[in-house]
Motif scaffolding. Structure first.
Motif, PDB file in Angstrom:
ATOM      1  N   HIS A 121      14.101 -21.000 -20.991  1.00 53.22           N
ATOM      2  CA  HIS A 121      13.513 -19.759 -20.476  1.00 53.22           C
ATOM      3  C   HIS A 121      12.003 -19.913 -20.297  1.00 53.22           C
ATOM      4  O   HIS A 121      11.402 -19.246 -19.466  1.00 53.22           O
ATOM      5  CB  HIS A 121      13.847 -18.582 -21.400  1.00 53.22           C
ATOM      6  CG  HIS A 121      15.315 -18.279 -21.413  1.00 53.22           C
ATOM      7  ND1 HIS A 121      16.171 -18.847 -22.314  1.00 53.22           N
ATOM      8  CD2 HIS A 121      16.076 -17.524 -20.577  1.00 53.22           C
ATOM      9  CE1 HIS A 121      17.398 -18.437 -22.051  1.00 53.22           C
ATOM     10  NE2 HIS A 121      17.375 -17.648 -21.006  1.00 53.22           N
ATOM     11  N   GLU A 173      19.461 -24.514 -22.783  1.00 50.60           N
ATOM     12  CA  GLU A 173      20.691 -24.064 -22.119  1.00 50.60           C
ATOM     13  C   GLU A 173      21.435 -25.257 -21.515  1.00 50.60           C
ATOM     14  O   GLU A 173      20.844 -26.108 -20.860  1.00 50.60           O
ATOM     15  CB  GLU A 173      20.354 -23.016 -21.059  1.00 50.60           C
ATOM     16  CG  GLU A 173      19.947 -21.709 -21.734  1.00 50.60           C
ATOM     17  CD  GLU A 173      19.741 -20.538 -20.785  1.00 50.60           C
ATOM     18  OE1 GLU A 173      19.831 -19.391 -21.270  1.00 50.60           O
ATOM     19  OE2 GLU A 173      19.466 -20.749 -19.595  1.00 50.60           O
ATOM     20  N   LYS A 224      24.177  -9.504 -22.137  1.00 50.74           N
ATOM     21  CA  LYS A 224      23.060 -10.106 -21.405  1.00 50.74           C
ATOM     22  C   LYS A 224      22.053  -9.068 -20.913  1.00 50.74           C
ATOM     23  O   LYS A 224      22.430  -8.120 -20.221  1.00 50.74           O
ATOM     24  CB  LYS A 224      23.596 -10.866 -20.181  1.00 50.74           C
ATOM     25  CG  LYS A 224      24.451 -12.084 -20.500  1.00 50.74           C
ATOM     26  CD  LYS A 224      23.751 -13.121 -21.370  1.00 50.74           C
ATOM     27  CE  LYS A 224      22.483 -13.669 -20.769  1.00 50.74           C
ATOM     28  NZ  LYS A 224      21.819 -14.639 -21.706  1.00 50.74           N
ATOM     29  N   GLN A 247      17.907 -23.725 -14.825  1.00 44.85           N
ATOM     30  CA  GLN A 247      17.259 -24.234 -16.048  1.00 44.85           C
ATOM     31  C   GLN A 247      18.264 -24.840 -17.021  1.00 44.85           C
ATOM     32  O   GLN A 247      17.902 -25.255 -18.119  1.00 44.85           O
ATOM     33  CB  GLN A 247      16.468 -23.112 -16.739  1.00 44.85           C
ATOM     34  CG  GLN A 247      17.331 -22.000 -17.316  1.00 44.85           C
ATOM     35  CD  GLN A 247      16.534 -20.761 -17.693  1.00 44.85           C
ATOM     36  OE1 GLN A 247      15.581 -20.411 -17.031  1.00 44.85           O
ATOM     37  NE2 GLN A 247      16.911 -20.100 -18.778  1.00 44.85           N
ATOM     38  N   CYS A 274      23.786 -20.170 -21.038  1.00 42.79           N
ATOM     39  CA  CYS A 274      23.046 -18.911 -21.036  1.00 42.79           C
ATOM     40  C   CYS A 274      24.017 -17.805 -21.428  1.00 42.79           C
ATOM     41  O   CYS A 274      23.805 -17.103 -22.409  1.00 42.79           O
ATOM     42  CB  CYS A 274      22.462 -18.665 -19.644  1.00 42.79           C
ATOM     43  SG  CYS A 274      21.599 -17.105 -19.520  1.00 42.79           S
ATOM     44  N   ASP A 326      21.096 -18.317 -14.865  1.00 41.41           N
ATOM     45  CA  ASP A 326      20.153 -19.374 -15.277  1.00 41.41           C
ATOM     46  C   ASP A 326      20.625 -20.816 -15.041  1.00 41.41           C
ATOM     47  O   ASP A 326      20.264 -21.721 -15.814  1.00 41.41           O
ATOM     48  CB  ASP A 326      19.774 -19.182 -16.757  1.00 41.41           C
ATOM     49  CG  ASP A 326      18.852 -17.979 -16.958  1.00 41.41           C
ATOM     50  OD1 ASP A 326      18.361 -17.423 -15.955  1.00 41.41           O
ATOM     51  OD2 ASP A 326      18.628 -17.596 -18.124  1.00 41.41           O
TER      52      ASP A 326
HETATM   53 MN    MN Z   1      19.358 -17.697 -19.993  1.00 38.29          MN
END
Ligand code: MN
Ligand code: PEP
Length: 281
Positions: free
Chosen positions: A216, A242, A75, A256, A46, A253
């Motif tokens: 995402h 990711e 970010k 995920q 990420c 993140d």
């Molecule tokens: Mn991310």
């Protein structure tokens, strides 16, 4: 309105839809062709967190078969207290990872006045979901010579998304890649709802390649392989996932993100689907 395959599209969208001049766009990123007969895997963390982290991720995804390295240096976080990315230092580390692995990179640009800086390091400029309708930013990347990956706004219709691609194309940049990354629906079990239908719909009405981001899109590691398979089966030109060397330590993140072992298994999992669509990795 005009209708293509019974899908109504605003007649004023001229460049992002199939037209007399362009029926299909294949975006060539340093020899990696997005929109052709290969399914493109964009993978990486990420956020760029450190040299070790991004280099390890780059080596892992390259070994697994990814063609493009992803990683955020700037970010867009929901809260100002969260890790905001390493900024230019992150771009330098991404460039180092490219040198090490040969993988082209994709990274997000959040401000119009940073386009030149980010473009001087990256191979693809990413516009994040929160900036899909940042029109000054779209115009600026439209004047860049780097390909642009335009993520779908989390509350945007497909026609609104195409309108944003139109902004980039109208400035003279023909290399636009659409990225479905999940939209807000009434469902709260998943982070977003991945609109897999975006891939065949865009392929019917637009000439632009389509990438699906199930990381995402779902927010959960276990949903990344099945939704990737669904996206590829539906004709997506690739997926963006990711991957973190140690997801449990990720600054952003982690839930995920695939581990290196997960990524290896993920590639094996999607191979039969890629073959079934008469394409190659
Ligand atoms: Mn991310
Ligand atoms: C990302 O891909 O790093 C990202 C922030 O995604 P999105 O804009 O889709 O939330």
């Amino acid at each position: 309105m005009v209708a293509v395959c019974d899908i109504p599209i605003p007649g004023k969208i001229k460049l992002a839809v199939k037209n007399d001049d362009v029926q299909k766009t294949i975006v060539d990123v340093n020899g990696v062709k997005i929109g052709g007969d290969r399914v493109i895997i964009m993978a990486g963390p990420c956020s760029v967190e450190s040299r070790e982290q991004v280099l390890e991720a780059a080596i892992v995804v390259k070994a697994g078969g990814a063609q493009i390295l992803r990683g955020g240096a700037f970010k867009p976080r929901t809260l100002p207290y969260s890790f905001q990315g390493l900024g230019e230092e992150g771009l330098i580390l991404l460039a180092e990872a490219r040198k090490e692995t040969g993988l082209p990179i994709v990274t997000e640009v959040m401000d119009a006045d940073k386009v030149e800086l980010v473009a001087s390091y990256t191979d693809i400029l990413q516009i994040g979901t929160r900036n899909m309708q940042n029109f000054p930013l779209l115009k600026e990347v439209g004047r860049s010579d780097k390909p642009v990956m335009l993520k779908r706004g989390m509350s945007a219709t497909i026609n609104e998304w195409l309108g944003c691609a139109e902004y980039i194309l109208a400035e003279g940049n023909p290399n636009v890649i659409m990225c479905e990354r999940g939209i807000r629906t009434f469902e709260t079990i998943t982070r977003n709802t991945v609109d897999i239908s975006a891939a065949p719909i865009l392929h019917a009405i637009s000439h632009l390649p389509v990438i699906v981001d199930p990381s995402h899109g779902t927010g959960s590691r276990f949903l990344v392989p099945p939704m990737s398979k669904a996206a590829i089966a539906a004709g997506a030109d690739g997926v963006m996932v990711e991957v973190h060397p140690h997801p449990e330590e990720a600054l952003c993140d982690g839930a995920q993100s695939l581990s290196p072992e997960d990524f290896k298994a993920f590639i094996e999992d999607i191979k039969p689907i890629i073959a079934a669509t008469n394409r190659r990795l």
